[in-house]
Design a protein around this motif. Sequence first.
Motif, mmCIF file in Angstrom:
data_model
loop_
_atom_site.group_PDB
_atom_site.id
_atom_site.type_symbol
_atom_site.label_atom_id
_atom_site.label_comp_id
_atom_site.label_asym_id
_atom_site.label_seq_id
_atom_site.Cartn_x
_atom_site.Cartn_y
_atom_site.Cartn_z
ATOM 1 N N ALA A 171 58.882 40.516 15.309
ATOM 2 C CA ALA A 171 58.300 39.852 13.946
ATOM 3 C C ALA A 171 56.856 39.615 14.189
ATOM 4 C CB ALA A 171 58.929 38.851 13.659
ATOM 5 N N ALA A 172 56.365 39.106 15.275
ATOM 6 C CA ALA A 172 55.066 38.994 15.497
ATOM 7 C C ALA A 172 54.141 40.373 15.583
ATOM 8 C CB ALA A 172 54.767 38.124 16.619
ATOM 9 N N ALA A 173 54.738 41.084 16.245
ATOM 10 C CA ALA A 173 54.065 42.672 16.272
ATOM 11 C C ALA A 173 53.963 43.236 14.823
ATOM 12 C CB ALA A 173 54.921 43.326 17.090
ATOM 13 N N ALA A 174 55.025 43.019 14.097
ATOM 14 C CA ALA A 174 54.946 43.425 12.775
ATOM 15 C C ALA A 174 54.042 42.861 12.088
ATOM 16 C CB ALA A 174 56.188 43.427 12.205
ATOM 17 N N ARG A 175 53.773 41.590 12.197
ATOM 18 C CA ARG A 175 52.731 40.698 11.411
ATOM 19 C C ARG A 175 51.249 41.214 11.960
ATOM 20 N NH1 ARG A 175 56.290 36.047 11.823
ATOM 21 N NH2 ARG A 175 55.409 35.680 14.017
ATOM 22 N N ALA A 176 51.023 41.795 13.198
ATOM 23 C CA ALA A 176 49.921 41.851 13.711
ATOM 24 C C ALA A 176 49.528 43.429 13.203
ATOM 25 C CB ALA A 176 49.986 41.805 15.045
ATOM 26 N N ALA A 177 50.398 44.356 12.880
ATOM 27 C CA ALA A 177 50.297 45.720 12.297
ATOM 28 C C ALA A 177 49.732 45.493 11.057
ATOM 29 C CB ALA A 177 51.624 46.636 12.367
ATOM 30 N N LEU A 178 49.978 44.408 10.278
ATOM 31 C CA LEU A 178 49.404 44.282 8.765
ATOM 32 C C LEU A 178 48.179 44.075 8.796
ATOM 33 C CD1 LEU A 178 52.250 41.756 7.248
ATOM 34 C CD2 LEU A 178 51.679 44.165 6.705
ATOM 35 N N THR A 179 47.408 43.519 9.867
ATOM 36 C CA THR A 179 46.299 43.287 9.803
ATOM 37 C C THR A 179 45.348 44.106 10.963
ATOM 38 O OG1 THR A 179 46.366 41.587 11.628
ATOM 39 C CG2 THR A 179 46.243 40.910 9.391
ATOM 40 N N GLY A 180 46.046 45.196 11.641
ATOM 41 C CA GLY A 180 45.379 45.933 12.700
ATOM 42 C C GLY A 180 45.279 45.369 13.928
ATOM 43 N N ARG A 181 45.780 44.033 14.216
ATOM 44 C CA ARG A 181 45.565 43.312 15.504
ATOM 45 C C ARG A 181 46.838 43.913 16.385
ATOM 46 N NH1 ARG A 181 47.445 38.948 15.557
ATOM 47 N NH2 ARG A 181 48.235 38.455 13.506
ATOM 48 N N THR A 182 46.588 43.555 17.705
ATOM 49 C CA THR A 182 47.767 43.914 18.368
ATOM 50 C C THR A 182 48.058 42.831 19.356
ATOM 51 O OG1 THR A 182 46.050 44.291 20.539
ATOM 52 C CG2 THR A 182 46.517 46.306 19.035
ATOM 53 N N THR A 183 49.442 42.806 19.868
ATOM 54 C CA THR A 183 50.015 41.724 20.582
ATOM 55 C C THR A 183 49.987 42.116 22.080
ATOM 56 O OG1 THR A 183 52.187 42.700 20.191
ATOM 57 C CG2 THR A 183 51.330 40.963 18.564
#
Length: 488
Positions: free
Chosen positions: A261-273
């Motif tokens: 879920a954290a990776a999916a949230r990061a994908a929304l903003t272009g960030r990486t985990t």
Amino acid sequence: MDGTPFGRYRLLGLLGKGGMGQVYRAFDTGTDRVVALKVLPPEFAHDPVYRERFRREAQAAARLTEPHVVPIHDYGEIDGRLFLDMRLVDGTDLGTRVAVTGGMNADEAVSHIAQIASALDAAHRAGLVHRDVKPSNVLVTAEGFAYLIDFGIAVADKDTGLTTTGAAIGTFAYMAPERLLHGDYDARADVYSLACVLYECLAGAKPFPGESVERQVAAHLSTPPPRPSIAARVSEAFDAVIARGMAKDPDQRYATAGALAAAARAALTGRTTTEPMAPPPEEDPRFAVTQVGPVTGPMAAAPRRMVFVWVMVVSMASVVALGVTFAVLTQQDSAHDSSQASPSSTAGPGVPPGPVTTGPADPPGATTTGPTTPPITTTAPPTPSAGTRMADFVREHYALLPGNTVAAWGRLTPRYQSYIGDFRTYRAFWDTVDSVTISDASADAATSTVTYRLTLRYPDGRVATEARRAELVANGDGFRIDSAELVS
């Protein structure tokens, strides 16, 4: 309050049904409230192994207090029927939502996945693996609050010696490869399924196309994870999320549902985990691991990672040396079923005596010697005995499986063979099955169809029952199967 009596409950209406029972909207006269009452099939109540497992799982699920898990009020048995009393949620399941809208925007999809991830991580910490994470088991209220429902086939860490029936057919579309291979599996199988749900929310379709069970199983075992950026207008960052969440090797997946879920949230903003790869179960301190069933057979001594390496090597070898691979497979089938009919002999009444014609998608060498198979024709009108002969043909077809896949493949029309994919796909599915039984075969000569119930038994003790409908076409004095789809 009116309604059909069931113990202290009054059944007010059917909310849904499936392989694990029916769910009713019911009024509890003891607590004076309306609830969701799940009533399990009566045959389960007479299975002592299932009863004990049901009790353990109901107790474990009832202790979960995570807000996104539907609370269980009570459980027990009434008139020989096991039941679960749960909170009634006024919402729509994700499966219905996706079917109606064709998907949803990325923000909404990630929100739902994050909520269900919280529920799964809580279950995993309690030692439960849900095993049936799919869109229809996620209820979303009008306010966007998501609930994970139906722990009916969840498995607890103390249940490794117990087996049961009732593997839902629909779960094949979301089932992790290690479950299909019958090796050890744990909470990371739920992470794989949750990644499948995320893809469906984004793309509006299941990760792998086709309703054929054979195609679904083969795809989970060997087809690379799909890319949501191709199927929907989402960032390519989601491709990496799905690829890792649906990794064939569980050691390569996210360690927890929350990490997905954290990776999916990061994908929304272009960030990486920087979430590390999932360690082996015994090294992961963040959730209780459940290992279900020992690995049996020649792979028993191999590490779990080697199972997936073996699968990938076989897949690559099939591409590089397709003809040699198929020749070996054919020899194995012949050796395994020396007492059964071979592709060039008659396997029973109604079996075409000619060669196995596989079509362009199949590996070379699949055509055996023998007289030319008569061309398929559908012009002959059904005879008075056609219904009986069609039902017998279907019974004889499944009598060949899972051992003699070559002969069974030859009983399919080229059109149906093409729909499945190729012979390797067909064999990959039947290699996961230990035995098959057909019952309640009923033919309709007017429509050239046979409806029947198929019971599949797997090496790890699971049993799945499917209702199928096969459409046959005439082939000389016999038939061939032109489709064999699931009946809802």
